[in-house]
Design a protein around this motif. Structure first.
Motif, PDB file in Angstrom:
ATOM      1  N   GLY A 155      26.978  47.682  32.392  1.00 21.62           N
ATOM      2  CA  GLY A 155      28.129  48.079  31.589  1.00 21.62           C
ATOM      3  C   GLY A 155      28.985  46.878  31.249  1.00 21.62           C
ATOM      4  N   SER A 156      29.752  47.010  30.177  1.00 22.41           N
ATOM      5  CA  SER A 156      30.485  45.851  29.664  1.00 22.41           C
ATOM      6  C   SER A 156      31.671  45.478  30.544  1.00 22.41           C
ATOM      7  CB  SER A 156      30.931  46.087  28.226  1.00 22.41           C
ATOM      8  OG  SER A 156      31.764  47.207  28.136  1.00 22.41           O
ATOM      9  N   HIS A 157      32.123  46.399  31.415  1.00 18.92           N
ATOM     10  CA  HIS A 157      33.183  46.067  32.367  1.00 18.92           C
ATOM     11  C   HIS A 157      32.673  46.240  33.796  1.00 18.92           C
ATOM     12  CE1 HIS A 157      34.822  48.011  28.736  1.00 18.92           C
ATOM     13  NE2 HIS A 157      35.667  47.012  28.738  1.00 18.92           N
ATOM     14  N   GLY A 158      31.358  46.215  33.969  1.00 16.62           N
ATOM     15  CA  GLY A 158      30.780  46.448  35.296  1.00 16.62           C
ATOM     16  C   GLY A 158      30.957  47.881  35.771  1.00 16.62           C
ATOM     17  N   ALA A 159      31.281  48.791  34.858  1.00 16.85           N
ATOM     18  CA  ALA A 159      31.621  50.155  35.260  1.00 16.85           C
ATOM     19  C   ALA A 159      30.583  51.193  34.828  1.00 16.85           C
ATOM     20  CB  ALA A 159      32.994  50.545  34.726  1.00 16.85           C
TER      21      ALA A 159
ATOM     22  N   ASP B 132      27.146  46.020  23.638  1.00 15.11           N
ATOM     23  CA  ASP B 132      26.978  47.390  24.129  1.00 15.11           C
ATOM     24  C   ASP B 132      27.841  48.339  23.313  1.00 15.11           C
ATOM     25  OD1 ASP B 132      25.401  46.256  26.122  1.00 15.11           O
ATOM     26  OD2 ASP B 132      27.056  46.126  27.541  1.00 15.11           O
ATOM     27  N   CYS B 254      27.398  54.473  30.842  1.00 16.04           N
ATOM     28  CA  CYS B 254      26.903  53.187  30.328  1.00 16.04           C
ATOM     29  C   CYS B 254      28.001  52.207  29.909  1.00 16.04           C
ATOM     30  CB  CYS B 254      25.914  53.410  29.196  1.00 16.04           C
ATOM     31  SG  CYS B 254      26.635  54.146  27.729  1.00 16.04           S
ATOM     32  N   ASP B 255      29.275  52.578  29.956  1.00 12.88           N
ATOM     33  CA  ASP B 255      30.391  51.637  29.853  1.00 12.88           C
ATOM     34  C   ASP B 255      30.300  50.681  28.654  1.00 12.88           C
ATOM     35  OD1 ASP B 255      32.656  50.103  30.641  1.00 12.88           O
ATOM     36  OD2 ASP B 255      31.450  48.849  31.970  1.00 12.88           O
ATOM     37  N   PRO B 256      30.277  51.214  27.419  1.00 14.95           N
ATOM     38  CA  PRO B 256      30.162  50.322  26.253  1.00 14.95           C
ATOM     39  C   PRO B 256      31.472  49.600  25.942  1.00 14.95           C
ATOM     40  CG  PRO B 256      30.470  52.567  25.510  1.00 14.95           C
ATOM     41  CD  PRO B 256      30.369  52.630  27.015  1.00 14.95           C
ATOM     42  N   GLN B 257      31.377  48.559  25.112  1.00  9.96           N
ATOM     43  CA  GLN B 257      32.574  47.853  24.646  1.00  9.96           C
ATOM     44  C   GLN B 257      33.254  48.596  23.514  1.00  9.96           C
ATOM     45  OE1 GLN B 257      29.684  44.750  24.095  1.00  9.96           O
ATOM     46  NE2 GLN B 257      31.246  43.235  24.560  1.00  9.96           N
ATOM     47  N   PHE B 285      37.716  56.435  33.187  1.00  8.95           N
ATOM     48  CA  PHE B 285      37.876  55.634  34.405  1.00  8.95           C
ATOM     49  C   PHE B 285      38.534  54.310  34.008  1.00  8.95           C
ATOM     50  CE2 PHE B 285      35.799  52.849  37.719  1.00  8.95           C
ATOM     51  CZ  PHE B 285      36.481  53.375  38.788  1.00  8.95           C
ATOM     52  N   ALA B 287      38.436  51.193  34.598  1.00 11.14           N
ATOM     53  CA  ALA B 287      37.737  49.938  34.271  1.00 11.14           C
ATOM     54  C   ALA B 287      37.248  49.910  32.821  1.00 11.14           C
ATOM     55  CB  ALA B 287      36.561  49.735  35.229  1.00 11.14           C
ATOM     56  N   SER B 288      37.033  51.087  32.225  1.00  7.61           N
ATOM     57  CA  SER B 288      36.483  51.145  30.868  1.00  7.61           C
ATOM     58  C   SER B 288      37.553  51.399  29.805  1.00  7.61           C
ATOM     59  CB  SER B 288      35.424  52.264  30.786  1.00  7.61           C
ATOM     60  OG  SER B 288      34.419  52.077  31.738  1.00  7.61           O
TER      61      SER B 288
END
Lengths: 313, 313
Positions: A155-159, B132, B254-257, B285, B287-288
């Motif tokens: 994931g782009s923020h490690g999440a 991402d 998957c925590d995309p940008q 969350f 972090a994202s």
């Protein structure tokens, strides 16, 4: 010349070290103590010393080491820097660079321990033979790892794989540890199982052998369910419904071949996997129906195996 | 020697063809008619002929073509075989092999049109510069694509990014087209917006300029919302709440940008993106949190650009 690698899993109490042949054979595994003195300043040196001693004993040369993989209990940024490991006393530590400098300048790859344990199951455990796997680890919270094409999705923020904080209950009001409400892990985790049991004991008259007991564990609740305890049955029904739906949601994003369930709760046996699969089938989009649901098989060694896979992949 | 590639987007009415330099410059784009006679048996030959004619006019040799990417309205298996395209009249068609044989044996890569359009936005459109990205396309349903590391995540059954069928409403009873109930697209799609409006018109007394009108479109509802229509405001509130929560759920996997929103609804303007982002922030969350939410920018050309990216990636 034969090639080897090391897989290291750093925990708050012990550090597990594995020496692997690059044909994926584990040659030896052992543990050293995690020295948390001076804010964990000696940890990487201790690891390097332990690896060097083993190489000397076996006559392995530095150029025979393809690399060192290391799993750490904190977020690892894409540049190999760890952004705080509270359990180790670390702030920002450039783990990959520092350990490489201590260890013959060999390549080092670092990863978050949850993701790395998932990679371990994918390469050496229950996910072996499958390219796309999601691991879900039930403990205090719900952690895990998403493995696609046999590699970790960070994931782009490690999440990525922060599936415990999936907002599945928009109307819930009780706060999660993350500060929000309605997270999946509030129900689908060992803690969630215990809390839900307490709630039902307090707010319902459902008969149960658990009434009057103190410090009820998730395992005791699962055992009670197998012994046909009505209240425990309700708790497990709600738990498997929640986690099965969460797995169906995950499938709608990345469509894995297999779900691997880790953590103490997963040791209960196949009946729990069957109930999870049934709940998954109820909710999932038809194309992803044939995904497997199996327990993890590496236990506490998953992180060490996965760390080696960081180098082998 | 300069290198080129073709990007082809096959639709039920027209086929878009783009000739690209491998430095990612679009040299020319044009369309041909989709000939559905004989169960679509002439489609690949027509495409090959069109590409050959353009090469001849420009003096481009076969060895200067790195490959042909092609997006198709159906599921594409990992081996390059299309498993039924109802809109084209196709059954099982080994597209990659057949088109390659017709076209100087050059490499051909095929993908599902939704995934390929997402890849187009990632390489040439609103997602350019981000590794991402998740695209969500609002139409009859809610489709999209998950792009990680600038590549399509297809899923083990080709069902990744089937986020329209994410089971977010376990208590819903109205059936979705997929046969289940409680899917996200029942609320978060153009059709969902229209259906929800009809429901509120029938079951509430909320004042609205839309009362008494027939064939209300999603666009008319969004326009009414901007004109401060109370009922349309409620519909948009429910829609952005649902889609923002769905995006937060996707981030937990998957925590995309960046999220890129496509389909007619996304052309409404920045106010809708701002409302989606606000809803996302509410549920996601921490972090994202800094993921972006932006409209798609390639419109109907996304598939053609993405098909070229299949070769360039």
């Amino acid at each position: 010349m034969e090639q080897f690698c090391f897989g290291i899993d750093v925990g708050g109490t012990t550090i597990k070290i594995g020496l692997f042949h690059t044909d994926e054979t584990l040659m030896k595994k052992w543990e050293i103590r995690t020295n948390k003195e001076d804010n964990g300043a000696h940890i990487l040196q201790d690891i390097s010393d332990a690896m060097k001693a083993e190489m000397e004993a076996r006559g392995i040369l530095p150029e025979q080491i393809r690399g060192v993989g290391i799993g750490l209990p904190g977020p690892v940024l894409p540049n190999g820097v760890v952004n705080h490991c509270v359990n180790l006393g670390w702030g920002m530590v450039p783990v990959e660079t520092e350990l490489s400098e201590l260890f013959y300048n060999r390549p080092v790859k670092a990863g978050n321990d949850g993701n790395v344990a998932a990679l371990g199951e994918a390469w050496f455990g229950s996910g072996k033979g499958y390219d796309d796997m999601v691991m879900l680890t039930l403990g205090t919270g719900l952690g895990g790892g998403v493995i696609l094409g046999r590699r970790i999705v960070t994931g782009s923020h490690g999440a990525a794989a922060e599936v415990g904080h999936m907002p599945l209950y928009p109307k819930a009001t009780k706060p999660c540890n993350c500060g929000k409400t309605g997270c999946l892990e509030q129900i689908a985790s060992a803690t969630g199982i215990v809390n839900h049991t307490r709630e039902l004991l307090e707010t319902t008259e459902i008969p149960s052998s658990l009434r009057g007991k103190e410090n009820i564990s998730a395992k005791a609740i699962l055992d009670a369910c197998q012994a046909a305890d009505p209240l425990a049955e309700q708790v497990v029904e709600d738990f498997t419904d929640a986690l099965g739906r969460g797995m169906a949601v995950i499938a709608s994003v990345c469509d894995p071949q297999i779900f691997v369930i880790g953590g103490g709760v997963s040791k209960t046996g196949s009946w729990l996997m069957e109930r999870l699969k049934k709940s998954y089938d109820k909710y999932v989009f038809f194309a992803s129906r044939d995904a497997l649901v199996v327990p993890a098989s590496l236990g506490n060694d998953g992180g060490m195996f996965g760390a080696a896979a960081l180098i082998l992949s």
